[in-house]
Design an enzyme around this catalytic site. Structure first.
Site, PDB file in Angstrom:
ATOM      1  N   THR A 414     -36.329 -26.363  -0.180  1.00 49.26           N
ATOM      2  CA  THR A 414     -35.462 -26.745  -1.292  1.00 49.26           C
ATOM      3  C   THR A 414     -35.764 -28.169  -1.787  1.00 49.26           C
ATOM      4  OG1 THR A 414     -33.800 -25.301  -0.293  1.00 49.26           O
ATOM      5  CG2 THR A 414     -33.022 -26.727  -2.036  1.00 49.26           C
ATOM      6  N   THR A 432     -34.513 -24.257  -5.387  1.00 53.11           N
ATOM      7  CA  THR A 432     -35.148 -23.756  -4.166  1.00 53.11           C
ATOM      8  C   THR A 432     -35.953 -22.487  -4.393  1.00 53.11           C
ATOM      9  OG1 THR A 432     -34.662 -23.128  -1.863  1.00 53.11           O
ATOM     10  CG2 THR A 432     -33.146 -22.337  -3.540  1.00 53.11           C
ATOM     11  N   GLU A 451     -35.491 -15.455  -1.349  1.00 56.09           N
ATOM     12  CA  GLU A 451     -34.059 -15.774  -1.328  1.00 56.09           C
ATOM     13  C   GLU A 451     -33.193 -14.670  -0.736  1.00 56.09           C
ATOM     14  OE1 GLU A 451     -32.640 -19.013  -1.383  1.00 56.09           O
ATOM     15  OE2 GLU A 451     -34.023 -19.007  -3.066  1.00 56.09           O
ATOM     16  N   SER A 479     -26.098 -22.649   0.857  1.00 53.95           N
ATOM     17  CA  SER A 479     -25.475 -23.895   1.296  1.00 53.95           C
ATOM     18  C   SER A 479     -25.792 -25.043   0.349  1.00 53.95           C
ATOM     19  CB  SER A 479     -25.962 -24.271   2.699  1.00 53.95           C
ATOM     20  OG  SER A 479     -25.521 -23.335   3.647  1.00 53.95           O
ATOM     21  N   GLY A 499     -32.366 -28.791   2.824  1.00 56.11           N
ATOM     22  CA  GLY A 499     -32.176 -28.784   4.263  1.00 56.11           C
ATOM     23  C   GLY A 499     -31.502 -27.561   4.832  1.00 56.11           C
TER      24      GLY A 499
END
Length: 592
Positions: A414, A432, A451, A479, A499
């Protein structure tokens, strides 16, 4: 060199925490040789980051993960473009020079503040599952979950990309520059070639075996059978041609016609692991505008992306539970780390049970962020030791809450972009392709995402459904936490990071660092990480925070020293703009 950086940080920050920031500075960021030829302002920004100093500006600022991309965005802003215009230039350049993290083949979430109206909104460009996907997409013949990389590599993991549509939507609404002109810098660099950065070279070498699974991908990243080396010039003519097509025909050319056919053929024709993406799936994709999700912390409103992202909810829950506690002792205090760590565990327990795509699953957003509910959950933090067990709460909701806990795996990759333009518009976008290098499938010079592996591989447990299970047309839970912090109706901080599921902890720490610990953005971005999601405290290896292991162990935590490679890109907004770029990656802040 490290002693010099430490001294500079101490002088600059004037806090007891500056040493920690210096400890986190990565060797690759301390040098300026890789990018200093771009321009004098890029060289100055690289040196400021290496010295632990925030970049300051009066009119506009852009912070992103690669100097080529930041420079492209800065040129747009200097020419009078808006933050929306700059996003197009930055993202298309990132897709070229940082292809492992984001690009046209992925998705993004954007939090947008419109200065003219004072309105805050969000745009959901998250990928969608194909219409032919079923809840058993990532299960074997016996109904057992596949191993993670068996699911990732190939076509099975590819969702409908959302980034091109998101860029086009936001540009049409808020941009003032010519669309084709914004794509031109990345197109030219793709044709001329760019020097491979040390970070990209290392990541290619580390993933060589998986990259070799696709002939096209291997030919690009490993020409002649060897991984590209740092400093090697990499030309990407297929990417230039893709951008040329989008320049002439608009983003719609991505979702229909020859390019769409090629994407579908690549996904469905992937050897050993074909996917089910169709041309219809591409044709029906739509960006969704959604209300921002906000939570209160220290008289600020921390606003971000709601479902299908868990970012704003979990971040809001953490900060909401911590709002009644004193964190002023700072990041080296074991009790402060206990409070932050267990607030994170409580938020992740709720996240794992309740959060998914709200277009498919009722999500108790208001109940999870209700002040009374968070006050009750915060009472669990009142002790002296680590919570022995953490379970989901029962937030108020007018729908059934009978869900099983999720098992989705979300690995770090990302990228994050923070921008403030001269008119005061603010963009916070996290973007991302999910895992590093995504599905390892390449089309038109860009990588396709993986994804769909952000869904739970299991669809149910003991007959109880999992909210984040695979369903046709559904968007997987994320997230990603692009954030704009407001005070008295105006933006004061812009934040976000890559992350994986640790994004939430990285972003929370940065906000606490700037608000509670009085840190400058660069100091906050460099601060060593300690993240606790599920009980084990991850401590950033090689930094001062690793020294908390014994104290945390004494109050009941298991600890694990490991690399925690965030990519925080922060802007503080008051009389001036002050920006900081995470020293763990290659990004910089530029402003004027």
């Amino acid at each position: 060199m490290r002693n010099i950086l430490t001294a500079l940080c101490v002088v600059m920050a004037g806090t007891a925490f500056a040493q920690q920031a210096a400890d986190a500075i990565a060797p690759e960021a301390a040098g300026t040789g890789d990018f200093q030829s771009l321009s004098a302002d890029v060289t100055a920004a690289l040196k400021a980051k290496a010295a632990g100093k925030s970049v300051q500006a009066d009119n506009w600022m852009v912070v992103a993960a690669n100097p080529h991309a930041v420079k492209a965005g800065a040129d747009v802003l200097a020419a009078g473009g808006t933050a929306a215009d700059a996003l197009v230039a930055v993202q298309t350049m990132l897709g070229l020079v940082e292809p492992q993290s984001s690009g046209l083949g992925g998705g993004a979430f954007l939090v947008w503040y419109d200065a003219a109206s004072g309105a805050l909104t969000t745009f959901d460009g998250r990928e969608t599952a194909p219409l032919a996907a079923t809840p058993r997409l990532f299960q074997d013949a016996n109904g057992e979950p596949l191993k993670f990389f068996d699911a990732v590599v190939g076509g099975r993991s590819v969702g409908v990309p959302g980034t091109p549509a998101l860029l086009a939507e936001v540009h049409a609404r808020y941009g003032n520059q010519d669309w084709a002109q914004l794509l031109a810098p990345a197109m030219k660099l793709a044709e001329d070639g760019f020097p491979v950065s040390p970070r990209l070279a290392q990541l290619v070498a580390d993933d060589a075996e998986r990259l070799a699974s696709s002939k096209i991908t291997a030919a690009y990243f490993m020409p002649g059978g060897f991984p590209v080396a740092a400093g090697q010039t990499l030309v990407n003519l297929p990417y230039a041609l893709t951008l040329k097509k989008l320049s002439a025909e608009g983003a719609g050319a991505f979702y229909a016609g020859d390019l769409a056919k090629t994407i579908v053929a690549t996904v469905q024709g992937a050897e050993a692991n074909p996917g089910v993406l169709s041309e219809v799936d591409l044709a029906i994709f739509r960006v969704k505008e959604r209300p921002a999700v906000c939570a209160s912390f220290r008289a600020h409103d921390v606003c971000g992306m709601g479902p299908p992202s868990s970012g704003a909810i979990a971040l809001g829950q953490m900060l909401g539970m911590l709002d009644g506690y004193d964190l002023s002792a700072g990041p080296e205090d074991v009790n402060v780390r206990r409070l932050i760590g267990d607030a994170s565990r409580l938020a992740f327990a709720d996240r794992g049970r309740y959060v998914a795509d709200s277009d498919f699953v009722p999500v108790p957003v208001a109940g999870m962020l209700d002040s009374d509910y968070l006050a009750d959950r915060a009472k669990l933090l009142a002790g002296d030791d680590a919570l022995p067990e953490v379970t989901p709460g029962v937030p108020e909701f007018d729908h059934a809450l009978n869900w099983a806990d999720d098992e989705a795996i979300e690995l770090p990759s990302t990228s994050h972009i923070s921008i403030v333009d001269a008119a005061g518009n603010v963009a916070s976008m996290t973007t991302t392709i999910e895992n590093g290098f995504g599905s390892r499938l390449m089309v038109g010079g860009f990588l396709l995402n993986n994804e769909l592996t952000d869904f739970s591989f299991r669809s149910q447990k003991d007959g109880v459904p999992i909210a984040n299970r695979v369903e046709p047309g559904k968007r997987p839970r994320s997230s990603m936490s692009p954030t704009i912090v407001m005070k008295d109706g105006a933006p004061v901080y812009v934040a976000g990071s890559p992350g994986g599921s640790r994004i939430i902890g990285y972003t929370a720490q940065a906000i606490i660092a700037m608000i509670d610990w009085g840190m400058e953005p660069q100091t906050a971005a460099a601060l060593p990480h300690a993240v606790n999601r599920f009980g084990t405290y991850d401590l950033e290896a090689g930094t001062r925070v690793e020294g908390l292991a014994d104290a945390l162990g004494a109050i009941g935590y298991e600890t694990n020293a490991r690399a925690l490679t965030s990519g925080l890109h922060l802007i503080a907004i008051d009389d001036r703009l002050r920006g900081g770029a995470d020293p763990r990656r290659e990004g910089i802040a530029l402003g004027e």
